[in-house]
Design a protein around this motif. Sequence first.
Motif, PDB file in Angstrom:
ATOM      1  N   ASN A 163       3.030   8.703   8.168  1.00  0.00           N
ATOM      2  CA  ASN A 163       2.869   8.422   9.067  1.00  0.00           C
ATOM      3  C   ASN A 163       3.445   9.281  10.287  1.00  0.00           C
ATOM      4  O   ASN A 163       2.395   9.990  11.042  1.00  0.00           O
ATOM      5  CB  ASN A 163       2.994   6.316   9.905  1.00  0.00           C
ATOM      6  CG  ASN A 163       1.807   6.209   8.812  1.00  0.00           C
ATOM      7  OD1 ASN A 163       1.139   6.411   8.467  1.00  0.00           O
ATOM      8  ND2 ASN A 163       1.800   4.733   9.999  1.00  0.00           N
ATOM      9  N   SER A 164       4.823   8.817  10.419  1.00  0.00           N
ATOM     10  CA  SER A 164       5.428  10.176  11.421  1.00  0.00           C
ATOM     11  C   SER A 164       5.809  11.650  10.875  1.00  0.00           C
ATOM     12  O   SER A 164       5.611  12.069  11.577  1.00  0.00           O
ATOM     13  CB  SER A 164       7.090   9.905  11.227  1.00  0.00           C
ATOM     14  OG  SER A 164       7.860   9.822  10.389  1.00  0.00           O
ATOM     15  N   ALA A 165       5.227  12.533   9.707  1.00  0.00           N
ATOM     16  CA  ALA A 165       4.860  13.337   8.917  1.00  0.00           C
ATOM     17  C   ALA A 165       3.595  13.638   9.875  1.00  0.00           C
ATOM     18  O   ALA A 165       4.135  14.819   9.749  1.00  0.00           O
ATOM     19  CB  ALA A 165       5.535  13.375   7.983  1.00  0.00           C
ATOM     20  N   ALA A 166       2.906  12.733   9.472  1.00  0.00           N
ATOM     21  CA  ALA A 166       1.116  13.084   9.822  1.00  0.00           C
ATOM     22  C   ALA A 166       0.969  13.207  11.230  1.00  0.00           C
ATOM     23  O   ALA A 166       0.553  14.198  11.643  1.00  0.00           O
ATOM     24  CB  ALA A 166       0.623  12.096   8.865  1.00  0.00           C
ATOM     25  N   ALA A 167       2.759  12.948  11.751  1.00  0.00           N
ATOM     26  CA  ALA A 167       1.718  13.114  13.714  1.00  0.00           C
ATOM     27  C   ALA A 167       2.547  14.391  13.700  1.00  0.00           C
ATOM     28  O   ALA A 167       2.698  14.550  15.168  1.00  0.00           O
ATOM     29  CB  ALA A 167       2.975  11.799  14.258  1.00  0.00           C
ATOM     30  N   LEU A 194      -1.822  13.295   4.237  1.00  0.00           N
ATOM     31  CA  LEU A 194      -0.978  12.436   4.765  1.00  0.00           C
ATOM     32  C   LEU A 194      -1.565  10.829   5.413  1.00  0.00           C
ATOM     33  O   LEU A 194      -0.721   9.554   4.731  1.00  0.00           O
ATOM     34  CB  LEU A 194       0.082  12.371   5.410  1.00  0.00           C
ATOM     35  CG  LEU A 194       1.179  14.142   4.855  1.00  0.00           C
ATOM     36  CD1 LEU A 194       1.933  14.342   6.323  1.00  0.00           C
ATOM     37  CD2 LEU A 194       2.255  13.232   4.566  1.00  0.00           C
ATOM     38  N   ALA A 195      -2.250  10.941   6.245  1.00  0.00           N
ATOM     39  CA  ALA A 195      -3.258   9.857   6.468  1.00  0.00           C
ATOM     40  C   ALA A 195      -4.222   9.605   5.574  1.00  0.00           C
ATOM     41  O   ALA A 195      -3.793   7.884   4.929  1.00  0.00           O
ATOM     42  CB  ALA A 195      -3.674  10.676   7.880  1.00  0.00           C
ATOM     43  N   ASP A 196      -4.847   9.771   4.374  1.00  0.00           N
ATOM     44  CA  ASP A 196      -5.039   9.267   3.489  1.00  0.00           C
ATOM     45  C   ASP A 196      -4.277   8.530   2.600  1.00  0.00           C
ATOM     46  O   ASP A 196      -4.032   7.694   1.730  1.00  0.00           O
ATOM     47  CB  ASP A 196      -6.249  10.299   2.338  1.00  0.00           C
ATOM     48  CG  ASP A 196      -7.024  10.725   2.569  1.00  0.00           C
ATOM     49  OD1 ASP A 196      -7.935   9.880   4.017  1.00  0.00           O
ATOM     50  OD2 ASP A 196      -8.253  11.205   1.827  1.00  0.00           O
ATOM     51  N   TYR A 197      -2.618   9.558   2.397  1.00  0.00           N
ATOM     52  CA  TYR A 197      -1.780   8.729   1.347  1.00  0.00           C
ATOM     53  C   TYR A 197      -1.851   7.215   1.572  1.00  0.00           C
ATOM     54  O   TYR A 197      -1.452   6.036   1.392  1.00  0.00           O
ATOM     55  CB  TYR A 197      -0.576  10.186   1.293  1.00  0.00           C
ATOM     56  CG  TYR A 197      -0.375   9.740  -0.222  1.00  0.00           C
ATOM     57  CD1 TYR A 197      -1.460   8.976  -1.329  1.00  0.00           C
ATOM     58  CD2 TYR A 197       1.365   9.227  -0.390  1.00  0.00           C
ATOM     59  CE1 TYR A 197      -0.579   9.106  -2.292  1.00  0.00           C
ATOM     60  CE2 TYR A 197       1.762   8.358  -1.601  1.00  0.00           C
ATOM     61  CZ  TYR A 197       1.565   8.370  -2.169  1.00  0.00           C
ATOM     62  OH  TYR A 197       2.397   8.110  -3.621  1.00  0.00           O
ATOM     63  N   ALA A 198      -1.036   7.262   3.158  1.00  0.00           N
ATOM     64  CA  ALA A 198      -0.383   6.022   3.720  1.00  0.00           C
ATOM     65  C   ALA A 198      -2.033   5.456   3.279  1.00  0.00           C
ATOM     66  O   ALA A 198      -1.108   3.455   3.032  1.00  0.00           O
ATOM     67  CB  ALA A 198      -0.614   6.277   5.481  1.00  0.00           C
ATOM     68  N   GLN A 215      -4.098  21.067   9.685  1.00  0.00           N
ATOM     69  CA  GLN A 215      -4.640  20.119   9.133  1.00  0.00           C
ATOM     70  C   GLN A 215      -4.956  19.431   8.252  1.00  0.00           C
ATOM     71  O   GLN A 215      -4.713  17.870   8.420  1.00  0.00           O
ATOM     72  CB  GLN A 215      -6.093  20.802   9.417  1.00  0.00           C
ATOM     73  CG  GLN A 215      -7.558  20.020   9.790  1.00  0.00           C
ATOM     74  CD  GLN A 215      -8.425  21.388   9.857  1.00  0.00           C
ATOM     75  OE1 GLN A 215      -8.652  22.242  10.134  1.00  0.00           O
ATOM     76  NE2 GLN A 215      -9.759  20.139  10.496  1.00  0.00           N
ATOM     77  N   ASP A 216      -4.960  19.936   6.763  1.00  0.00           N
ATOM     78  CA  ASP A 216      -4.936  19.422   5.793  1.00  0.00           C
ATOM     79  C   ASP A 216      -3.724  18.286   5.388  1.00  0.00           C
ATOM     80  O   ASP A 216      -4.138  17.160   4.976  1.00  0.00           O
ATOM     81  CB  ASP A 216      -4.965  20.567   4.314  1.00  0.00           C
ATOM     82  CG  ASP A 216      -6.002  20.584   3.955  1.00  0.00           C
ATOM     83  OD1 ASP A 216      -7.354  20.425   4.670  1.00  0.00           O
ATOM     84  OD2 ASP A 216      -6.936  22.224   3.087  1.00  0.00           O
ATOM     85  N   VAL A 263       0.424  19.670  -2.858  1.00  0.00           N
ATOM     86  CA  VAL A 263      -0.161  18.621  -2.432  1.00  0.00           C
ATOM     87  C   VAL A 263       1.359  18.011  -2.179  1.00  0.00           C
ATOM     88  O   VAL A 263       1.753  16.741  -1.549  1.00  0.00           O
ATOM     89  CB  VAL A 263      -1.148  18.081  -2.820  1.00  0.00           C
ATOM     90  CG1 VAL A 263      -1.418  16.523  -2.713  1.00  0.00           C
ATOM     91  CG2 VAL A 263      -2.540  19.060  -2.946  1.00  0.00           C
ATOM     92  N   SER A 264       1.612  17.761  -4.069  1.00  0.00           N
ATOM     93  CA  SER A 264       3.047  16.295  -4.122  1.00  0.00           C
ATOM     94  C   SER A 264       3.895  16.787  -2.744  1.00  0.00           C
ATOM     95  O   SER A 264       4.876  16.133  -2.400  1.00  0.00           O
ATOM     96  CB  SER A 264       3.248  16.270  -5.418  1.00  0.00           C
ATOM     97  OG  SER A 264       3.297  17.657  -6.030  1.00  0.00           O
ATOM     98  N   ASN A 265       3.606  17.970  -2.773  1.00  0.00           N
ATOM     99  CA  ASN A 265       5.591  18.708  -1.838  1.00  0.00           C
ATOM    100  C   ASN A 265       4.915  18.062  -0.370  1.00  0.00           C
ATOM    101  O   ASN A 265       5.973  18.441   0.466  1.00  0.00           O
ATOM    102  CB  ASN A 265       5.637  20.122  -2.385  1.00  0.00           C
ATOM    103  CG  ASN A 265       7.141  20.252  -3.432  1.00  0.00           C
ATOM    104  OD1 ASN A 265       7.207  19.246  -3.407  1.00  0.00           O
ATOM    105  ND2 ASN A 265       7.084  21.682  -3.603  1.00  0.00           N
ATOM    106  N   VAL A 266       4.308  18.199  -0.151  1.00  0.00           N
ATOM    107  CA  VAL A 266       3.397  17.614   1.337  1.00  0.00           C
ATOM    108  C   VAL A 266       4.509  16.399   1.460  1.00  0.00           C
ATOM    109  O   VAL A 266       4.828  15.559   2.105  1.00  0.00           O
ATOM    110  CB  VAL A 266       1.625  17.848   1.625  1.00  0.00           C
ATOM    111  CG1 VAL A 266       1.936  16.699   2.858  1.00  0.00           C
ATOM    112  CG2 VAL A 266       1.589  18.563   2.051  1.00  0.00           C
ATOM    113  N   ILE A 267       3.923  15.776   0.523  1.00  0.00           N
ATOM    114  CA  ILE A 267       4.108  14.248   0.868  1.00  0.00           C
ATOM    115  C   ILE A 267       6.300  13.434  -0.226  1.00  0.00           C
ATOM    116  O   ILE A 267       6.490  13.027   1.007  1.00  0.00           O
ATOM    117  CB  ILE A 267       3.814  13.818  -0.866  1.00  0.00           C
ATOM    118  CG1 ILE A 267       2.040  13.367  -0.452  1.00  0.00           C
ATOM    119  CG2 ILE A 267       3.805  11.400  -0.750  1.00  0.00           C
ATOM    120  CD1 ILE A 267       1.394  12.645  -1.363  1.00  0.00           C
TER     121      ILE A 267
END
Length: 555
Positions: free
Chosen positions: A550-554, A466-470, A460-461, A516-520
Amino acid sequence: MDNKLLQLSNLIFPDLTEQDTVESLEQLFPERCLKEGSKVTRMAPSPTGSMHIGNLYGALADERIAHTQSDDGVFLLRIEDTDEKREVEGAVEKIIKYLGAFGIEFDEGASQDGDIGSYGPYRQRQRAKYYHIVARKLLLEGRAYPCFCSEEELKQAHQAQEEAKENFGYYGKWAKHRDMDVDKAIAKIQNGESFVLRFKSMGDPSKKVDFKDQIKGKLSFPENDQDFVLLKSDGIPTYHFAHVVDDHFMRTTDVVRGEEWLSTLPWHVELWRACGFKMPRFCHTAQVMKLDEQTGTKRKMSKRKDPECTLGFYFEKGYPAKSVIEYLMTLLNSGFEQWRSANKDASYKDFPFKASNMGNSGAMFDLAKFNDVSKNIIAFMTADEVYSGVCEWAEENDKEFYRMLTADESYAKAFLSIGRGGKKPRKDFACWSEVKSFVSYYYDNLFTIEEAFPETVSLQDRKAILADYASIYDENDDNNAWFEKIKELCDKYGYTSDMKAYKENPDAFKGSITDVSNVIRVAVTGRTNSPDLCSLMKVLGKDKVIERINSAAAL
Ligand code: GLU
């Protein structure tokens, strides 16, 4: 002159005339007019197989000895092609090409376009006459004789020596034909019997020979008493004889060769003297060794067991020539590493190379250490140098990657520039074949999510981050602004950018800024480890970054 002996020599050497004398050869190949202290070295490979790291190690020592501190030293290439049966087609061309690729050039000798220099021919099969001239002199002086022993007889003698616990070989009482009557020898030859020409040793093994080797230092060994073969039954010389004739008439000043020749050095010393030639200096180089992974013991490198033993390995993997040479220099001369740390940008050619500083015992080749050296060399190259190195390799070895790199040169150079320059550049790859997997995420067709997203971040996070960051990513942000945005996301989702606080009390947070940065990072590069994320995102371009996020967020 003994007429019988003359008759024998005419029978053995029908190819020679009276004018074919050692003196005529001395005139044909006079002492070289070089400056005092200049050296003449040679590489003398047999074109019988693939080149190995030991050949390059020896060639580099030869080349450095000839060219260090002298502008008229000579490094020549002599092809020892006496073993026609074992000769591999194209081997000579390969030797020249491979050494050239490592920046080792010859001044003289065999070349792709024939021979260069006035001390040739430089291929032993073309030098038969010279060997015969010197052999005839030895025969006429009573220092050589024909031997008619068959293989079978030699085998029987070997067995008898084994039973009697005596030294092996053809010497003393075992040298059956040493004192054969000349008439008898003539009759046998006229009768068409096969023979070899042997050296007639006058040595006494109870006496010692003192010898100074440039690497090993003072050596002392028993005098030779072996009547070893000079010319085989087809008139072709053995290595022992050929090297004496060649190194004398090519005016070699320093013979650099592997220490496997030390065991027959007593033969050579006696032969050089019997020929009446002044011996050059000798440098017997240590063998290239490695630590056996299985047994943990030191052993000789083997073409069969160690891929890094053959030179082809370095081309296939795409190691820069500079890396290989740099590492070999550290193996060759004890002071090189120290010199290098004081002379970081100098060419290895400026190092005061000395034969006497070469290692006395086996040079240990350590692939891990070599890779470190190579990573370091590549790290200090410019992006342009890296680009041309990797393209040159890829053109030969990975056509698809070559097309990708050259389709957009400035894009490739931009990502190759990241982490370069400055005192501590990134050390990402040791050879060109490692580049593709390292930079694959710059190309959509190679990009995949290779590593998992950080476990500390819930699905969820992750999606929310990712959505926020985009929505806040701006490719014009500088490093600080970029980082601030990541920090904001940290705070917003209960992660912390205060690494100290996190270390002291990790349970107080969901995770840290690294998570967090590793998520990105994983979303954009597919992995948790990469060069500077802010810079690489700029090179990728906003569209690609947003698309991947976006595709990672999906997911
Ligand atoms: N052909 C010899 C070898 O390959 C040369 C040795 C020497 O350099 O004298 O071992």
